[in-house]
Design an enzyme around this catalytic site. Structure first.
Site, PDB file in Angstrom:
ATOM      1  N   HIS A 124      94.580  22.634 101.385  1.00 10.65           N
ATOM      2  CA  HIS A 124      95.797  22.982 100.645  1.00 10.65           C
ATOM      3  C   HIS A 124      96.665  23.835 101.560  1.00 10.65           C
ATOM      4  CE1 HIS A 124      98.302  23.716  97.077  1.00 10.65           C
ATOM      5  NE2 HIS A 124      98.541  24.881  97.658  1.00 10.65           N
ATOM      6  N   CYS A 125      97.881  23.376 101.805  1.00  9.96           N
ATOM      7  CA  CYS A 125      98.788  24.058 102.724  1.00  9.96           C
ATOM      8  C   CYS A 125      99.823  24.860 101.935  1.00  9.96           C
ATOM      9  CB  CYS A 125      99.486  23.043 103.625  1.00  9.96           C
ATOM     10  SG  CYS A 125     100.653  23.786 104.791  1.00  9.96           S
ATOM     11  N   VAL A 126      99.817  26.165 102.108  1.00 14.43           N
ATOM     12  CA  VAL A 126     100.772  27.014 101.369  1.00 14.43           C
ATOM     13  C   VAL A 126     102.186  26.805 101.867  1.00 14.43           C
ATOM     14  CG1 VAL A 126      99.038  28.768 100.870  1.00 14.43           C
ATOM     15  CG2 VAL A 126     100.382  28.944 102.966  1.00 14.43           C
ATOM     16  N   ASN A 130     101.559  22.323  98.756  1.00 15.75           N
ATOM     17  CA  ASN A 130     101.011  21.037  98.377  1.00 15.75           C
ATOM     18  C   ASN A 130      99.695  20.829  99.123  1.00 15.75           C
ATOM     19  OD1 ASN A 130     100.825  18.554  97.148  1.00 15.75           O
ATOM     20  ND2 ASN A 130     102.376  17.550  98.417  1.00 15.75           N
TER      21      ASN A 130
END
Length: 272
Positions: A124-126, A130
């Site tokens: 999960h990429c902040v 997303n």
């Protein structure tokens, strides 16, 4: 390319996304209108050419960033049901998600942030607010590639401007600004460049970040028993890259060229 629930509005609501876009704008403005203008002059042929090239890189970075942020990373089809004879399930734990109350395919994991299962989830990429998964991994790695090129380009322009032109360092804030800009561009280039190298490694081995952690222990166990470990989805470098980027090399840098992607529930496995 399927859009995720909430789309671009959901991504734009995140402070981290706003910060990432602001960083792009800051680097672009300082590189073109400060560094390039002072080094070559935007009115010169060389200055205009550099400005156009850098603008192209930043535009490509922003496009791929928007695609990765707005796209659905991969939802488990409602009609999915596990096949008891599926060879991909051999040696794997139960593929039933207790949180989503549904079966999930191989390489699918539950994201605690998104509160859903994501096909071939990497992390999960902040910065894009997303998950990075099956459907948007291509746009994500293209974004990282363009960001690395842009950061290095800006760093080179900074160094040329620093050593080939005169600066009035008697004014205190000029020296401070140059030090801050230099440190920022160096750290950006180092951080994003390292991230790019990591994901190129994963791409060439058809592996996700989650699977790499799992493979570390599996490799140790295999070596302990005198066996040679190979990731079950590793089909060879060329095939691995084509699985994500597509069969046409001319479309590898286009984040919207995802027609080669299927439903993300089945993957070819190695015979070894």
């Amino acid at each position: 390319m399927a859009r995720r629930r909430g789309g671009a509005a959901a991504a734009a609501a995140s402070p981290a996304v706003v910060g990432a876009i602001a960083m792009m704008a800051l680097v672009y403005y300082s590189t073109v209108f400060v560094l390039l203008d002072h080094w070559l002059g935007l009115g010169t042929t060389a200055g205009a050419a550099h400005a156009a090239a850098f603008s192209l890189v930043v535009a490509a970075c922003f496009l791929s960033f928007a695609c990765a942020a707005a796209a659905d990373p991969g939802s488990v089809p409602a009609s999915f049901a596990p096949d008891a004879e599926d060879p991909q399930r051999q040696g794997l734990k139960s593929r039933y998600c207790d949180k989503c109350c549904m079966y999930k395919p191989s390489r699918t994991h539950h994201c605690k942030v998104c509160k859903r299962c994501v096909l071939k989830m990497d992390h999960h990429c902040v910065w894009i607010n997303n998950c990075v998964g099956y459907a948007n991994y291509k746009s994500f790695i293209i974004c990282v590639l363009n960001a690395t090129i842009g950061s290095l380009y800006s760093l080179v322009v900074f160094l040329f401007d620093l050593f080939q032109t005169e600066h009035d360092y008697d004014v205190p804030y000029v020296k401070v600004i140059h030090v801050l800009v230099g440190v920022l561009l160096f750290l950006l280039s180092l951080t994003i460049g390292s991230l790019l190298c990591w994901h190129i490694y994963l791409l060439c081995h058809n592996m996700t970040t989650i699977e790499y952690r799992e493979a570390t222990r599996a490799k140790w166990l295999a070596q302990k028993s005198g066996q040679k470990y190979r990731h079950r989805f590793d089909l060879g470098t060329r095939k691995n890259i084509q699985m994500t980027m597509g069969p046409n090399i001319l479309c590898w840098l286009c984040p919207t060229a995802t027609g080669h992607l299927k439903d993300g529930t089945e993957f070819q496995i190695t015979n070894n």
